[in-house]
Design a protein around this motif. Structure first.
Motif, mmCIF file in Angstrom:
data_model
loop_
_atom_site.group_PDB
_atom_site.id
_atom_site.type_symbol
_atom_site.label_atom_id
_atom_site.label_comp_id
_atom_site.label_asym_id
_atom_site.label_seq_id
_atom_site.Cartn_x
_atom_site.Cartn_y
_atom_site.Cartn_z
ATOM 1 N N ASN A 48 0.781 -1.237 0.000
ATOM 2 C CA ASN A 48 0.000 0.000 0.000
ATOM 3 C C ASN A 48 0.816 1.292 0.000
ATOM 4 N N THR A 49 2.064 1.239 -0.425
ATOM 5 C CA THR A 49 2.860 2.467 -0.423
ATOM 6 C C THR A 49 3.092 2.982 -1.842
ATOM 7 N N LEU A 50 3.516 4.223 -1.909
ATOM 8 C CA LEU A 50 3.814 4.837 -3.202
ATOM 9 C C LEU A 50 4.920 4.078 -3.923
ATOM 10 N N ALA A 51 5.942 3.659 -3.186
ATOM 11 C CA ALA A 51 7.039 2.905 -3.803
ATOM 12 C C ALA A 51 6.527 1.604 -4.414
ATOM 13 N N ASP A 52 5.604 0.931 -3.721
ATOM 14 C CA ASP A 52 5.015 -0.305 -4.259
ATOM 15 C C ASP A 52 4.232 -0.018 -5.533
ATOM 16 N N LEU A 53 3.454 1.041 -5.494
ATOM 17 C CA LEU A 53 2.657 1.415 -6.659
ATOM 18 C C LEU A 53 3.546 1.731 -7.857
ATOM 19 N N VAL A 54 4.619 2.479 -7.609
ATOM 20 C CA VAL A 54 5.542 2.845 -8.691
ATOM 21 C C VAL A 54 6.255 1.602 -9.223
ATOM 22 N N LEU A 55 6.815 0.792 -8.319
ATOM 23 C CA LEU A 55 7.579 -0.385 -8.742
ATOM 24 C C LEU A 55 6.705 -1.413 -9.446
ATOM 25 N N PHE A 56 5.699 -1.902 -8.749
ATOM 26 C CA PHE A 56 4.900 -2.994 -9.306
ATOM 27 C C PHE A 56 3.958 -2.515 -10.405
ATOM 28 N N GLY A 57 3.481 -1.277 -10.297
ATOM 29 C CA GLY A 57 2.660 -0.707 -11.361
ATOM 30 C C GLY A 57 3.447 -0.556 -12.652
ATOM 31 N N SER A 58 4.715 -0.147 -12.536
ATOM 32 C CA SER A 58 5.569 -0.008 -13.726
ATOM 33 C C SER A 58 5.807 -1.357 -14.392
ATOM 34 N N PHE A 59 6.087 -2.362 -13.575
ATOM 35 C CA PHE A 59 6.303 -3.695 -14.140
ATOM 36 C C PHE A 59 5.027 -4.244 -14.780
ATOM 37 N N LEU A 60 3.880 -3.974 -14.160
ATOM 38 C CA LEU A 60 2.622 -4.442 -14.740
ATOM 39 C C LEU A 60 2.364 -3.769 -16.080
#
Length: 194
Positions: A123-135
């Motif tokens: 639920n963090t911004l870093a997670d959103l950026v990292l995993f969202g980018s890979f997705l």
């Protein structure tokens, strides 16, 4: 966060040449040769990967929470999805298996599933950026790979049950080792609570 973003730009950028610049990639390989091109590609990818790891680690030290902590069941679902992701990645490397015959690009699908699993459980911004980018990258790469297959008339040979079983077992064993030991050692988080 800047280090993470820079790493993602380098790593995913290098891995996006076949999505956005297939002609440029082919021209560069023809110009400098396959091995020098792969050498530079590998160096850029490694540099990007190191920056992603360092940047994500730095971002985790001061997390920016985007939404409330996901419910516990999302961690269980993420564990199940990552098991599937590991099996798909293994299927990309075990020749003659039915998963590759049917899905054609199981590694890219594995990245998609891995990214979705982590977006569900974090639920963090870093997670959103990292995993969202890979997705996003995996969605675009899968589309481009399927278009190349159609354009080139690629036919995938039928797989066998024994080779499919090897892919499934290899993926499951790799998942278990990572989920129960390596994830904690490398990432600092124990997804299985042990």
């Amino acid at each position: 966060m800047l280090t993470l973003v820079a790493g993602l730009v380098l790593f995913l950028g290098a891995h996006s040449a076949r999505i956005f610049a297939e002609g440029w990639r082919a021209a560069m390989i023809a110009s400098v040769g396959d091995k020098p091109f792969k050498g530079v590609y590998s160096l850029v990818s490694i540099a990007g990967f190191v920056l992603v790891v360092v940047g994500y680690g730095l971002a985790r030290q001061s997390p920016v929470v985007m939404w409330s902590q996901p419910p516990v069941w999302t961690r269980h679902l993420a564990a199940l999805l990552t098991l599937l992701a590991f099996v798909l990645v293994a299927a990309a490397y075990v020749p003659g298996n039915q998963l590759k015959a049917k899905l054609h690009h199981p590694m890219i699908l594995g990245v998609k599933v891995w990214a979705v699993a982590h977006l569900l459980a974090n639920n963090t911004l870093a997670d959103l950026v990292l995993f969202g980018s890979f997705l996003l990258w995996a969605v675009l790469d899968f589309r481009a790979a399927r278009q190349r297959d159609r354009a080139q008339g690629t036919v995938y040979p039928a797989g066998s049950v024994p080779r499919t079983a090897v892919a499934v077992v290899a993926g499951a064993v790799a998942w278990a080792v990572f989920a129960f030991w390596l994830h904690r050692a490398l990432i600092g988080v124990s997804p299985m609570g042990v």
